[in-house]
Write a protein that holds these residues in place. Structure first.
Motif, PDB file in Angstrom:
ATOM      1  N   ASN A 156     -11.344  46.109 -24.173  1.00  0.00           N
ATOM      2  CA  ASN A 156     -12.484  46.223 -23.275  1.00  0.00           C
ATOM      3  C   ASN A 156     -12.137  47.264 -22.216  1.00  0.00           C
ATOM      4  O   ASN A 156     -11.521  46.945 -21.201  1.00  0.00           O
ATOM      5  CB  ASN A 156     -12.789  44.870 -22.619  1.00  0.00           C
ATOM      6  N   PRO A 157     -12.518  48.527 -22.428  1.00  0.00           N
ATOM      7  CA  PRO A 157     -12.128  49.593 -21.502  1.00  0.00           C
ATOM      8  C   PRO A 157     -12.563  49.358 -20.064  1.00  0.00           C
ATOM      9  O   PRO A 157     -11.997  49.954 -19.143  1.00  0.00           O
ATOM     10  CB  PRO A 157     -12.818  50.836 -22.097  1.00  0.00           C
ATOM     11  N   LYS A 158     -13.546  48.482 -19.858  1.00  0.00           N
ATOM     12  CA  LYS A 158     -14.032  48.235 -18.508  1.00  0.00           C
ATOM     13  C   LYS A 158     -13.264  47.124 -17.798  1.00  0.00           C
ATOM     14  O   LYS A 158     -13.552  46.819 -16.638  1.00  0.00           O
ATOM     15  CB  LYS A 158     -15.521  47.904 -18.542  1.00  0.00           C
ATOM     16  N   ALA A 159     -12.319  46.496 -18.476  1.00  0.00           N
ATOM     17  CA  ALA A 159     -11.524  45.437 -17.835  1.00  0.00           C
ATOM     18  C   ALA A 159     -10.819  46.013 -16.611  1.00  0.00           C
ATOM     19  O   ALA A 159     -10.166  47.052 -16.684  1.00  0.00           O
ATOM     20  CB  ALA A 159     -10.516  44.869 -18.821  1.00  0.00           C
ATOM     21  N   ASP A 160     -10.939  45.326 -15.474  1.00  0.00           N
ATOM     22  CA  ASP A 160     -10.365  45.870 -14.241  1.00  0.00           C
ATOM     23  C   ASP A 160      -9.469  44.876 -13.512  1.00  0.00           C
ATOM     24  O   ASP A 160      -9.111  45.100 -12.345  1.00  0.00           O
ATOM     25  CB  ASP A 160     -11.465  46.372 -13.300  1.00  0.00           C
ATOM     26  N   HIS A 161      -9.122  43.772 -14.170  1.00  0.00           N
ATOM     27  CA  HIS A 161      -8.155  42.829 -13.622  1.00  0.00           C
ATOM     28  C   HIS A 161      -7.167  42.455 -14.718  1.00  0.00           C
ATOM     29  O   HIS A 161      -7.508  42.473 -15.909  1.00  0.00           O
ATOM     30  CB  HIS A 161      -8.839  41.558 -13.113  1.00  0.00           C
ATOM     31  N   GLU A 162      -5.968  42.094 -14.312  1.00  0.00           N
ATOM     32  CA  GLU A 162      -5.011  41.565 -15.277  1.00  0.00           C
ATOM     33  C   GLU A 162      -5.544  40.244 -15.835  1.00  0.00           C
ATOM     34  O   GLU A 162      -6.123  39.439 -15.105  1.00  0.00           O
ATOM     35  CB  GLU A 162      -3.658  41.348 -14.599  1.00  0.00           C
ATOM     36  N   VAL A 163      -5.342  40.030 -17.131  1.00  0.00           N
ATOM     37  CA  VAL A 163      -5.842  38.812 -17.783  1.00  0.00           C
ATOM     38  C   VAL A 163      -4.784  37.720 -17.697  1.00  0.00           C
ATOM     39  O   VAL A 163      -3.667  37.931 -17.226  1.00  0.00           O
ATOM     40  CB  VAL A 163      -6.221  39.099 -19.249  1.00  0.00           C
ATOM     41  N   GLY A 164      -5.158  36.532 -18.164  1.00  0.00           N
ATOM     42  CA  GLY A 164      -4.306  35.363 -18.005  1.00  0.00           C
ATOM     43  C   GLY A 164      -2.895  35.547 -18.510  1.00  0.00           C
ATOM     44  O   GLY A 164      -1.936  35.087 -17.874  1.00  0.00           O
ATOM     45  N   ALA A 165      -2.741  36.212 -19.653  1.00  0.00           N
ATOM     46  CA  ALA A 165      -1.399  36.407 -20.202  1.00  0.00           C
ATOM     47  C   ALA A 165      -0.545  37.259 -19.275  1.00  0.00           C
ATOM     48  O   ALA A 165       0.656  37.012 -19.105  1.00  0.00           O
ATOM     49  CB  ALA A 165      -1.482  37.049 -21.579  1.00  0.00           C
ATOM     50  N   GLU A 166      -1.135  38.266 -18.652  1.00  0.00           N
ATOM     51  CA  GLU A 166      -0.373  39.123 -17.734  1.00  0.00           C
ATOM     52  C   GLU A 166      -0.069  38.393 -16.430  1.00  0.00           C
ATOM     53  O   GLU A 166       1.035  38.493 -15.887  1.00  0.00           O
ATOM     54  CB  GLU A 166      -1.168  40.400 -17.456  1.00  0.00           C
ATOM     55  N   LEU A 167      -1.041  37.653 -15.929  1.00  0.00           N
ATOM     56  CA  LEU A 167      -0.839  36.907 -14.682  1.00  0.00           C
ATOM     57  C   LEU A 167       0.228  35.835 -14.853  1.00  0.00           C
ATOM     58  O   LEU A 167       0.951  35.507 -13.902  1.00  0.00           O
ATOM     59  CB  LEU A 167      -2.152  36.269 -14.237  1.00  0.00           C
ATOM     60  N   GLY A 168       0.323  35.283 -16.061  1.00  0.00           N
ATOM     61  CA  GLY A 168       1.285  34.218 -16.330  1.00  0.00           C
ATOM     62  C   GLY A 168       2.674  34.707 -16.641  1.00  0.00           C
ATOM     63  O   GLY A 168       3.504  33.949 -17.169  1.00  0.00           O
ATOM     64  N   MET A 169       2.960  35.948 -16.318  1.00  0.00           N
ATOM     65  CA  MET A 169       4.284  36.517 -16.570  1.00  0.00           C
ATOM     66  C   MET A 169       5.001  36.766 -15.248  1.00  0.00           C
ATOM     67  O   MET A 169       5.142  37.895 -14.781  1.00  0.00           O
ATOM     68  CB  MET A 169       4.161  37.811 -17.379  1.00  0.00           C
ATOM     69  N   GLY A 170       5.423  35.664 -14.605  1.00  0.00           N
ATOM     70  CA  GLY A 170       6.196  35.775 -13.385  1.00  0.00           C
ATOM     71  C   GLY A 170       5.380  36.015 -12.138  1.00  0.00           C
ATOM     72  O   GLY A 170       5.947  36.338 -11.089  1.00  0.00           O
ATOM     73  N   PHE A 171       4.057  35.830 -12.221  1.00  0.00           N
ATOM     74  CA  PHE A 171       3.202  36.033 -11.052  1.00  0.00           C
ATOM     75  C   PHE A 171       2.590  34.693 -10.624  1.00  0.00           C
ATOM     76  O   PHE A 171       3.095  34.042  -9.710  1.00  0.00           O
ATOM     77  CB  PHE A 171       2.129  37.079 -11.372  1.00  0.00           C
ATOM     78  N   ILE A 172       1.555  34.238 -11.306  1.00  0.00           N
ATOM     79  CA  ILE A 172       0.952  32.965 -10.881  1.00  0.00           C
ATOM     80  C   ILE A 172       1.856  31.771 -11.172  1.00  0.00           C
ATOM     81  O   ILE A 172       1.699  30.713 -10.564  1.00  0.00           O
ATOM     82  CB  ILE A 172      -0.439  32.736 -11.514  1.00  0.00           C
ATOM     83  N   ASN A 173       2.787  31.934 -12.091  1.00  0.00           N
ATOM     84  CA  ASN A 173       3.697  30.816 -12.394  1.00  0.00           C
ATOM     85  C   ASN A 173       5.003  30.899 -11.598  1.00  0.00           C
ATOM     86  O   ASN A 173       6.046  30.415 -12.030  1.00  0.00           O
ATOM     87  CB  ASN A 173       3.971  30.736 -13.894  1.00  0.00           C
TER      88      ASN A 173
END
Length: 767
Positions: free
Chosen positions: A492-509
């Motif tokens: 989705n070229p218009k995606a403008d936020h990191e998705v759950g998999a990216e956020l769950g890599m040492g950030f939100i967890n």
């Protein structure tokens, strides 16, 4: 709900895998089977391998064959790129089979997930997902051999047992080899999962023991092994492609007369337009097909192409970095919050701020992308070093306009993957050019320049950190903003936020004991191809968090190790859902909580083994980092020796690693040693930059990787044993990378007093 018609339209004709990928990029909606109801993906979760496309298969008749001479052939359905899966999977089967491993041979499966189960080799999950299915496969075969022997002797099956490639009758001592029993055993019913007699951990002969040599190691070192670059056919043509230098660019006009007249050239082909329902697509460009790769490369230089660059022609790394920094300094989308952060900052005795930058990083696999394809009688065969065989099969079929059943993908050895070869644009190119040559075999080769200019790069990132601390130096408030283009832009070229998999890599967890915490993810758009890279978003998140913690420890005048242990807090098991991590690497939050006790232990082990705290002369020092990723716990201590000119030598690296039960310890060590080299390399040298939308690095003289004389002479791996085999497995291939860069940068500070907040380090250690 207003997005439902677009979701329905966009997903028509997609496989379940493609649908889920695009769903993630679009925000996580799940379309229920009736095609009408829209629901959250969490409504009916499936975890682990069962949550993957086509799940698992444990049929012994699919995965193994025993010849009359007793030799055992075991099919491996995951891609081999140096991680040892072509030994690890057979090792599991052979152990439960009670086979003599010297009689085991390995055969690579083609793309066929209906037959073999999921084949995507990424996410550090091959062994995690297939340990149990492969054990069941071996155990079922062993029991079938025992039944065949019992029938041959006309005795109860309870009186026989398999041992070391034979079945023995307990009472009489009679023996039959596996080769003499195989045909009869293969005709018997396969035991149900409930009826299987799996070995206990004490009965394992190979699993967890170590010292098992690679099954194809000799072939690899003697040059007999076949990599993606190796297939050759008598009538084969060879191709290279001039691709749009800017993402989204197209061919406006080209002149090919000079190239077509060059020696050896057979045909000039403009690459077709993308197919709407495919997941991956070749870039726009012009291909040169010739009688050798060298001739094709020479003729490509004669092409005159007028490119329509498109919107991304303005992409400039320096300008974009400033844009990311501006976003990082403003409030963004809140993805996790606890306590009262604003009040805690106001009442804090001191506050600290820091900003960290990580550039685009290229995969730079030793073997650049390549592939061979031919089409005969309406059927296509592809030979490619792919991490995603089924996606390759499906996308080749879509681009050629034929059923997937008419495409065979032969999975070759990969000369490096790291996530790049999950995107099979190179295999699609070969298939399209074979079609253009009326089915003739065509080999597409990417040069190193092609590879660096058109990679699916690791994302660029700015990480803003702020902490409020009390008079005792303890953190009372924490703010972290992560700003990076998302890999979801592939779909989705218009995606403008990191998705759950990216956020769950040492950030939100983040597993720290902080009472007031806010994590924000401001917008960022992509202007080049972004893709997953070994350990993915754990790299920027670990770099920022672990360097910032070191700064806080120094500000509090406390030992970094002790400060970090205090920040982690007491041993506890954290529900990922409580951290807003609903991804959790696709695993059950009950089975895979975040265990701070294991994180603490990894930190304690590595500092003890590395001699943390010993005195060094000026210019030498140690740095520390610890990180949880891919369900495993890794801690590193890096030692540096920096001369007066700022040249950094790394004489020693210690890594403590807890992945739960260890199936093949030798390969775990190898993976971690490789992770050390890769982590140091990207920290010291790794950077792809852009001007006018074009990548500026051409080859390895500009995109440096660590060389043999620069590698640490002493890498010590400290594997932390599991308490027992009831513990679930963690990943191995990726979690060794994230702690290396911050540990190195922290070591530079210890040696010189200089803080490194921007990668790569290059000459930042100069006095």
């Amino acid at each position: 709900m207003s997005a439902a018609p677009q979701v329905l339209a966009a997903t028509k004709g997609l496989s379940r895998r493609e649908f889920l990928w695009r769903l993630q990029a679009a925000g996580g909606l799940l379309l229920i089977a009736d095609g009408i109801k829209i629901a959250k993906a969490a409504d009916a979760p499936k975890y682990g391998a069962e949550g993957m496309e086509h799940g698992t298969v444990d049929n012994p008749l699919v995965f193994l064959a025993i010849a009359e001479d007793g030799s055992v052939t075991i099919i491996v359905h995951r891609s081999e790129m140096g991680q040892g899966v072509r030994t690890g999977m057979p090792l599991i089967v052979a152990d439960e089979l009670e086979a003599d491993f010297s009689k085991v041979h390995v055969q690579q499966a083609p793309a066929d997930e209906v037959k073999y189960g999921n084949q995507d080799t990424d996410g550090s999950r091959s062994t995690r997902h297939f340990l149990d299915p492969m054990r069941r496969c071996g155990a079922a075969a062993r029991m079938m051999l025992e039944q065949a022997a019992a029938a041959s002797w006309n005795v109860p099956v309870a009186e026989v047992h398999a041992i070391n490639h034979e079945v023995v009758h307990d009472k009489s001592g009679r023996r039959l080899g596996y080769g003499s029993l195989a045909k009869r055993a293969a005709k018997l019913p396969i035991p149900s999962a409930a009826a299987l007699r799996l070995k206990t951990a004490q009965q394992f002969r190979y699993i967890g023991k170590g010292g098992v040599a690679l099954l194809d190691g000799r072939d690899i070192v003697t040059g007999r092994a076949q990599y993606g670059i190796d297939p050759w056919f008598k009538d084969m043509s060879f191709a290279v492609i001039a691709r749009s230098p800017v993402l989204g660019g197209t061919v406006k006009h080209f002149e090919a007369d000079a190239a077509a007249a060059a020696p050896g050239v057979q045909k000039i082909v403009q690459m077709p337009s993308p197919v709407a329902d495919a997941t991956f697509h070749p870039l726009a460009g012009v291909a040169v097909i010739a009688d050798s790769t060298g001739a094709a490369i020479a003729a490509r230089k004669l092409l005159k192409i007028d490119w329509q660059d498109g919107a991304n022609v303005s992409y400039d790394s320096d300008v974009y970095r400033a844009t990311l920094q501006d976003s990082a300094r403003k409030p963004g989308k809140v993805v996790r919050e606890s306590g009262d952060v604003d009040s805690a900052f106001k009442s804090a005795a001191r506050s600290f701020e820091a900003e960290y930058y990580i550039p685009h990083i290229a995969h730079a696999t030793m073997e650049p992308p390549c592939g061979v394809a031919r089409i005969v009688a309406g059927r296509c065969e592809v030979w490619a070093p792919t991490q995603a065989p089924q996606v390759t099969r499906e996308d080749v079929a879509k681009h050629l306009g034929m059923p997937a059943e008419n495409v065979t993908v032969h999975v070759m050895l990969l000369g490096g993957g790291f996530g790049r070869k999950s995107k099979p644009d190179f295999a699609i190119e070969a298939a399209l050019l074979s079609q253009a040559m009326d089915g003739r075999p065509v080999k597409v080769t990417w040069t190193r320049e092609d590879d660096l200019h058109h990679d699916f790069l690791h994302t660029v990132s700015v990480e803003y950190m702020k902490a409020g601390v009390g008079a005792d130096g303890k953190v009372s408030a924490w703010l972290h903003r992560s700003v990076a283009p998302s890999l979801a832009t592939i779909f989705n070229p218009k995606a403008d936020h990191e998705v759950g998999a990216e956020l769950g890599m040492g950030f939100i967890n983040l597993p720290y004991d902080i009472p007031n915490l806010r994590l924000e993810n401001p917008e960022a758009s992509a202007h080049c191809r972004i893709g997953w890279f070994r350990s993915v978003s754990n790299i920027p998140h670990a770099f920022a968090v672990q360097c910032f913690v070191a700064e806080l420890a120094a500000g509090a005048d406390k030992n970094h190790r002790d400060y970090l242990l205090d920040l982690i807090g007491p041993a506890r098991k954290i529900d990922p859902d409580s951290q807003q991590d609903h991804w959790n690497h696709g695993e059950s939050p009950q089975r895979y909580p975040v265990d701070t006790g294991r994180l603490r232990h990894a930190l304690e082990v590595v500092t003890k083994e590395a001699g943390w705290g010993k005195a060094f002369a000026r210019g030498r020092g140690q740095g520390l980092a610890v990180h949880y990723s891919f369900l495993s716990y890794a801690a590193a201590v890096v030692e540096v020796d920096i001369d007066a000119d700022g040249r950094i030598a790394v004489p020693r690296v210690d890594v403590a690693f807890d992945c739960g039960p260890q199936v093949n310890p030798e390969r775990i060590r190898s993976q971690l040693e490789g992770a050390v080299i890769m982590g140091l390399s990207l920290a010291l040298f790794g950077e792809i930059t852009f001007k006018k939308g074009r990548a500026q690095q051409d080859n390895l003289h500009q995109y440096r990787v660590m060389r043999m004389n620069e590698a640490p002479s002493d890498i010590r791996i400290h594997l932390i044993p599991a308490s027992d085999w009831t513990m679930p497995l963690g990943g191995v291939g990726e979690p060794g990378v994230p702690p290396i860069a911050p540990a190195l940068c922290n070591a530079v500070f210890a040696a010189t007093g200089k803080r490194i907040r921007r990668l790569p380090i290059r000459d930042q250690a100069k006095s």
